[in-house]
Design a protein around this motif. Structure first.
Motif, PDB file in Angstrom:
ATOM      1  N   GLY A 122       0.725  -1.274   0.001  1.00  0.00           N
ATOM      2  CA  GLY A 122       0.217   0.054  -0.128  1.00  0.00           C
ATOM      3  C   GLY A 122       0.712   1.131   0.089  1.00  0.00           C
ATOM      4  N   PHE A 123       2.165   1.336  -0.385  1.00  0.00           N
ATOM      5  CA  PHE A 123       2.938   2.160  -0.279  1.00  0.00           C
ATOM      6  C   PHE A 123       2.761   3.391  -1.495  1.00  0.00           C
ATOM      7  N   GLU A 124       2.869   4.636  -1.376  1.00  0.00           N
ATOM      8  CA  GLU A 124       3.005   5.596  -2.427  1.00  0.00           C
ATOM      9  C   GLU A 124       4.668   6.178  -2.456  1.00  0.00           C
ATOM     10  N   VAL A 125       4.904   6.079  -3.694  1.00  0.00           N
ATOM     11  CA  VAL A 125       6.404   6.406  -3.675  1.00  0.00           C
ATOM     12  C   VAL A 125       6.573   7.976  -3.330  1.00  0.00           C
ATOM     13  N   ALA A 126       5.626   8.529  -3.694  1.00  0.00           N
ATOM     14  CA  ALA A 126       5.472  10.078  -3.288  1.00  0.00           C
ATOM     15  C   ALA A 126       4.209  10.805  -3.507  1.00  0.00           C
ATOM     16  N   SER A 127       3.880  11.951  -3.139  1.00  0.00           N
ATOM     17  CA  SER A 127       2.691  12.473  -3.355  1.00  0.00           C
ATOM     18  C   SER A 127       2.352  12.447  -4.625  1.00  0.00           C
TER      19      SER A 127
ATOM     20  N   GLY B 246      12.507   7.410  -3.853  1.00  0.00           N
ATOM     21  CA  GLY B 246      11.305   7.103  -2.918  1.00  0.00           C
ATOM     22  C   GLY B 246      10.888   5.631  -2.859  1.00  0.00           C
ATOM     23  N   ILE B 247      11.132   4.662  -4.040  1.00  0.00           N
ATOM     24  CA  ILE B 247      11.155   3.207  -3.646  1.00  0.00           C
ATOM     25  C   ILE B 247      11.896   2.853  -2.739  1.00  0.00           C
ATOM     26  N   ARG B 248      13.073   3.369  -2.844  1.00  0.00           N
ATOM     27  CA  ARG B 248      14.178   2.548  -2.069  1.00  0.00           C
ATOM     28  C   ARG B 248      13.854   3.159  -0.476  1.00  0.00           C
ATOM     29  N   ASP B 249      13.537   4.459  -0.435  1.00  0.00           N
ATOM     30  CA  ASP B 249      13.433   4.683   0.950  1.00  0.00           C
ATOM     31  C   ASP B 249      12.317   4.118   1.466  1.00  0.00           C
ATOM     32  N   HIS B 250      11.225   3.689   0.716  1.00  0.00           N
ATOM     33  CA  HIS B 250      10.042   3.092   1.282  1.00  0.00           C
ATOM     34  C   HIS B 250      10.382   1.811   1.691  1.00  0.00           C
ATOM     35  N   LEU B 251      11.089   1.139   0.809  1.00  0.00           N
ATOM     36  CA  LEU B 251      11.707  -0.583   1.185  1.00  0.00           C
ATOM     37  C   LEU B 251      12.291  -0.513   2.410  1.00  0.00           C
ATOM     38  N   ASN B 252      13.262   0.408   2.550  1.00  0.00           N
ATOM     39  CA  ASN B 252      14.157   0.603   3.597  1.00  0.00           C
ATOM     40  C   ASN B 252      13.549   0.736   4.995  1.00  0.00           C
ATOM     41  N   ALA B 253      12.236   1.607   4.751  1.00  0.00           N
ATOM     42  CA  ALA B 253      11.391   1.848   6.069  1.00  0.00           C
ATOM     43  C   ALA B 253      10.607   0.684   6.402  1.00  0.00           C
ATOM     44  N   LEU B 254      10.213  -0.070   5.427  1.00  0.00           N
ATOM     45  CA  LEU B 254       9.445  -1.338   5.767  1.00  0.00           C
ATOM     46  C   LEU B 254      10.292  -2.555   6.323  1.00  0.00           C
ATOM     47  N   THR B 255      11.639  -2.553   6.035  1.00  0.00           N
ATOM     48  CA  THR B 255      12.415  -3.893   6.110  1.00  0.00           C
ATOM     49  C   THR B 255      13.738  -3.448   6.820  1.00  0.00           C
ATOM     50  N   GLY B 256      13.991  -2.050   6.879  1.00  0.00           N
ATOM     51  CA  GLY B 256      15.408  -1.831   7.314  1.00  0.00           C
ATOM     52  C   GLY B 256      16.485  -1.748   6.360  1.00  0.00           C
ATOM     53  N   PRO B 257      17.688  -1.267   6.624  1.00  0.00           N
ATOM     54  CA  PRO B 257      18.695  -1.106   5.492  1.00  0.00           C
ATOM     55  C   PRO B 257      19.084  -2.769   5.110  1.00  0.00           C
ATOM     56  N   ALA B 258      19.377  -2.718   3.792  1.00  0.00           N
ATOM     57  CA  ALA B 258      19.805  -3.999   2.968  1.00  0.00           C
ATOM     58  C   ALA B 258      20.953  -4.278   3.580  1.00  0.00           C
TER      59      ALA B 258
END
Length: 222
Positions: free
Chosen positions: A168-173, A206-218
């Motif tokens: 359900g993420f949005e990359v940006a507004s 934005g995609i990378r930041d959101h994935l990091n927020a979901l899972t933590g840094p790679a």
């Protein structure tokens, strides 16, 4: 697959019958049928019930499904493969934008601008513009006439569309996202390859930041 190549079969050509395959390969009918099912899943052949089996055109549905599954699965275990998808798509688009600019015509630019304006209008109305977004990225590389690239971009888009539905993420507004596409278009229109590559690359932040927020840094390789 070797038999297809050895017999110089092309896309759309009929495969030998099951009996002929059994004789040529020295295996039983059940083995041939199972092998054809696997080849169908891989997109190598197309089974048309009532008509026969044919060499299939290039198909990437199985690849898209596999990548989407791996990306979604990885979100539960660190998100590394989902991040890799973003890295590969970013590298492809940013790396090839300069070559696309060299071959860009006024017609290509008109279509890109039309899509940007469509995104801006939908964003102002608070409406999702994912269809126009996908088409914009496809049109960016249309001048290259590279069918494999087009298919790969569609594969990545399909994979992330499934990840999007799951998280359900949005990359940006909507407004920010439309503006990013406007900036990419302007760099392409001005034939500024370096700037276009930077803007295409940053579009994925934005995609990378959101994935990091979901899972933590790679994880960092040792």
């Amino acid at each position: 697959m070797d038999l297809i190549l050895d017999r110089n079969l092309d896309v759309g050509d009929p495969m030998p019958t099951e009996a002929e395959l059994c004789t040529a390969l020295g295996v039983g009918r059940n083995t041939v049928r199972e092998a054809l099912k696997v080849l169908q899943a891989l997109g190598v052949v197309e089974i048309r019930h009532g008509f026969g089996t044919f060499v299939a055109a290039a198909g990437f549905e199985s690849l898209a499904s596999s990548l989407a599954f791996r990306g979604r699965l990885s979100l539960r275990h660190g998100g590394h493969e989902a991040m890799e998808l973003a890295d590969v798509r970013q590298a492809l688009e940013a790396g090839l934008i300069g070559m696309a600019i060299d071959r860009m015509t006024s017609e290509h630019l008109e279509e890109l601008e039309r899509l940007v304006e469509e995104m801006e209008g939908l964003a102002a109305a608070g409406t999702n513009f994912s269809v126009a977004d996908q088409e914009f990225h496809r049109q960016l590389y249309t001048p290259l006439h590279n069918e494999l690239l087009t298919n790969l971009l569609d594969v990545f888009w399909s994979a992330y569309a499934q990840i999007h539905r799951e998280t359900g993420f949005e990359v940006a507004s909507l407004q920010d996202n439309a503006h990013q596409h406007r900036l990419i278009f302007e760099a392409v229109r001005d034939k500024d390859k370096e700037l276009a590559a930077r803007r295409v690359s940053s579009h994925f932040d934005g995609i990378r930041d959101h994935l990091n927020a979901l899972t933590g840094p790679a994880p960092v390789a040792p």
